[in-house]
Design an enzyme around this catalytic site. Sequence first.
Site, short mmCIF file in Angstrom:
data_model
loop_
_atom_site.label_atom_id
_atom_site.label_comp_id
_atom_site.label_asym_id
_atom_site.label_seq_id
_atom_site.Cartn_x
_atom_site.Cartn_y
_atom_site.Cartn_z
N HIS A 1 0.60 -1.04 0.03
CA HIS A 1 -0.18 -0.08 -0.10
C HIS A 1 0.99 1.08 -0.54
O HIS A 1 2.13 1.47 -1.17
CB HIS A 1 -0.84 -0.38 1.18
CG HIS A 1 -2.26 0.82 1.10
ND1 HIS A 1 -2.16 1.69 0.19
CD2 HIS A 1 -2.75 1.13 2.43
CE1 HIS A 1 -3.63 2.57 0.58
NE2 HIS A 1 -3.22 2.36 1.77
N HIS B 1 -3.12 -2.51 -10.06
CA HIS B 1 -3.33 -1.72 -8.89
C HIS B 1 -4.19 -3.02 -9.45
O HIS B 1 -5.59 -2.91 -9.82
CB HIS B 1 -3.62 -0.64 -9.42
CG HIS B 1 -4.08 0.56 -8.12
ND1 HIS B 1 -5.63 0.60 -7.64
CD2 HIS B 1 -3.56 1.79 -7.56
CE1 HIS B 1 -5.73 1.11 -6.98
NE2 HIS B 1 -4.45 1.41 -6.43
N ASP C 1 2.83 5.39 -7.64
CA ASP C 1 4.19 5.34 -6.35
C ASP C 1 5.14 5.13 -7.64
O ASP C 1 6.29 5.67 -6.67
CB ASP C 1 3.85 3.98 -5.09
CG ASP C 1 2.47 4.59 -4.09
OD1 ASP C 1 2.87 5.86 -3.48
OD2 ASP C 1 2.38 3.54 -4.31
N1 CMC Z 1 5.03 -6.97 -10.31
C1 CMC Z 1 4.75 -8.40 -10.70
N2 CMC Z 1 3.62 -8.75 -10.77
C2 CMC Z 1 2.69 -8.01 -10.77
C3 CMC Z 1 2.24 -7.07 -10.13
C4 CMC Z 1 3.90 -6.33 -9.93
N3 CMC Z 1 3.59 -5.09 -9.15
N4 CMC Z 1 1.14 -7.20 -9.57
C5 CMC Z 1 0.23 -7.89 -10.10
N5 CMC Z 1 1.29 -9.20 -10.86
C6 CMC Z 1 0.81 -9.83 -11.38
C7 CMC Z 1 0.46 -10.85 -10.42
O1 CMC Z 1 1.17 -11.52 -9.72
C8 CMC Z 1 -0.80 -11.88 -10.85
O2 CMC Z 1 -0.45 -12.72 -11.81
P1 CMC Z 1 -0.86 -13.60 -12.01
O3 CMC Z 1 -2.53 -14.02 -12.51
O4 CMC Z 1 -0.08 -15.03 -12.80
O5 CMC Z 1 -0.77 -14.43 -10.61
C9 CMC Z 1 -1.69 -10.66 -11.47
O6 CMC Z 1 -0.14 -9.70 -11.85
C10 CMC Z 1 -2.33 -10.54 -10.07
O7 CMC Z 1 -2.07 -9.66 -9.56
P2 CMC Z 1 -2.77 -9.52 -7.80
O8 CMC Z 1 -1.67 -9.91 -6.58
O9 CMC Z 1 -3.99 -10.45 -7.99
O10 CMC Z 1 -3.68 -7.80 -7.98
P3 CMC Z 1 -4.01 -7.09 -7.12
O11 CMC Z 1 -4.85 -6.77 -7.66
O12 CMC Z 1 -4.01 -8.66 -5.71
O13 CMC Z 1 -3.36 -6.51 -6.08
C11 CMC Z 1 -1.40 -4.82 -5.75
C12 CMC Z 1 -2.17 -5.70 -6.52
C13 CMC Z 1 -0.66 -3.12 -6.63
C14 CMC Z 1 -1.09 -5.37 -4.88
C15 CMC Z 1 -0.49 -5.14 -6.64
O14 CMC Z 1 -0.22 -5.18 -8.24
C16 CMC Z 1 1.13 -4.98 -5.96
O15 CMC Z 1 1.78 -5.61 -5.46
N6 CMC Z 1 1.84 -4.43 -7.07
C17 CMC Z 1 3.28 -3.93 -5.95
C18 CMC Z 1 3.41 -2.90 -5.13
C19 CMC Z 1 2.57 -1.28 -5.46
O16 CMC Z 1 3.03 -0.59 -6.20
N7 CMC Z 1 1.72 -0.69 -5.10
C20 CMC Z 1 0.57 0.48 -4.80
C21 CMC Z 1 -0.42 0.65 -5.34
S1 CMC Z 1 -0.65 2.17 -5.48
C22 CMC Z 1 -1.09 2.64 -4.11
C23 CMC Z 1 -2.35 2.12 -2.98
O17 CMC Z 1 -2.95 3.23 -3.65
O18 CMC Z 1 -1.67 1.73 -2.19
#
Ligand code: CMC
Length: 429
Positions: free
Chosen positions: A268, A307, A363
């Site tokens: 986050h 996201h 971010d």
């Molecule tokens: N790098 C590589 N792969 C990713 C990433 C990433 N940053 N984010 C998601 N994926 C992949 C993930 O491995 C999954 O692949 P598969 O379907 O093959 O298993 C797919 O994309 C979907 O990911 P998810 O984890 O189900 O997506 P989510 O909606 O649960 O997670 C997130 C959203 C923001 C937690 C995630 O994208 C992440 O960890 N990003 C990196 C951390 C980050 O930048 N966070 C800041 C968010 S914006 C500020 C805020 O609002 O807090």
Amino acid sequence: MNEYSLTIRDNRTGREYTVPIENGAIRAMALRDIKVDESDFGLLSYDPGFVNTASTKSSITFIDGEKGILRYRGYPIEQIAEKASFLETAYLIIYGKLPNQKELDQWVHDITHHTMLHENVKKFIEGFRYDAHPMGILISTIAALSTFYPEAKKIKDPEIRKLQIQRLIGKTPTIAAFAYRHMLGLPYVYPDNDLSYTGNFLNMMFKMTELKYEPNPVLERALDVLFILHADHEQNCSATAMRVVGSSQADPYSAAAAAAAALYGPLHGGANEMVLRMLNEIGSVRNIPAYIKRVKAGEIRLMGFGHRVYKNYDPRARIIKNIADQVFEVTGRNPLLDIAIELERIALEDEYFVKRKLYPNVDFYSGIIYQAMGLPVEMFPVLFAIGRMPGWLAQWEELLNDPEQRIARPRQLYVGEAKRDFVPIDQRE
Ligand code: CMC
């Protein structure tokens, strides 16, 4: 039959149920009537991470993740970021309307006159180790404020709520700056009421021996806009923490501390800190392909990408990229920018990222700007918290005024052991 309804057929019993559709949703409680027999508890919906569950109706922030739209109280983020100040935005988010000049002057006056901290708070901060992470200090100090303002417990009194809202918005930058100065072993700088909200924050952070600190207007405005871009983002992890704790009728300092704690996590508000660490780890443009390979192998995540809601470009990231150019004209170009731009270029073309709709989020560039301004990575989530405070408070105020809201208490699907008898320790394997 009402066309705004859903007909569900339970194949276990052959029975059909009609459930009304309201605002594009069905009430989860409607599922409870779906039972196999009278002793059945009724159907639950299972939604880890609340990915498809609306926990509230809200009038604060609108996001269309597919189209990359973000609006505060109906106003597009692009217009607010261009024309409003952060405190004006805070007023809008909390009270639902743009203030007129008189209201804005009063609001700025009230916030400005709540920037001071009780002297005991200084002693409290001094108790932390010299290398304490400022986010840990921020979270604990926000919580500690509830002991200084015990009347804050009267959460049903709108005037008392208003005062705590002003205190929390006013004091958060002061705590943040004190936490930073504590980390460096520098004396605390008291607020300067002649300066703007953000100008004063820069003063409390960076003033050294000069008699009067004069913030650079470009950096002051850039940081103000960054606060605006972080001001609210509807039911994200920290806003949900604010609402969950607030729903137990805890005071707003305790609830805001919980929200800040939720923000601290690397998925986050901690992500901007992780982005910087990642760019430093990559170190050079030529190391990017190897890094991307590791990301695609699932070893690591590309921080600042992806996201839960935006499946198009994050509109905040676009605005931040423009601010970066203005800031670098003052501070000089951050060499990490080249790595970031190249990373973004490759990721936006690569099938892995395109397929998963992974775009730069808020971010990705904010950390590079903060660093160029001379802020250490530990302060990044703290800056996010300053910006997000009005959003948390607006969510809290909305929760308390919503007659449908009750204490947050989700259900679970118990999948553990069935009843079994206790085994005395000498008989265990
Ligand atoms: N790098 C590589 N792969 C990713 C990433 C990433 N940053 N984010 C998601 N994926 C992949 C993930 O491995 C999954 O692949 P598969 O379907 O093959 O298993 C797919 O994309 C979907 O990911 P998810 O984890 O189900 O997506 P989510 O909606 O649960 O997670 C997130 C959203 C923001 C937690 C995630 O994208 C992440 O960890 N990003 C990196 C951390 C980050 O930048 N966070 C800041 C968010 S914006 C500020 C805020 O609002 O807090």
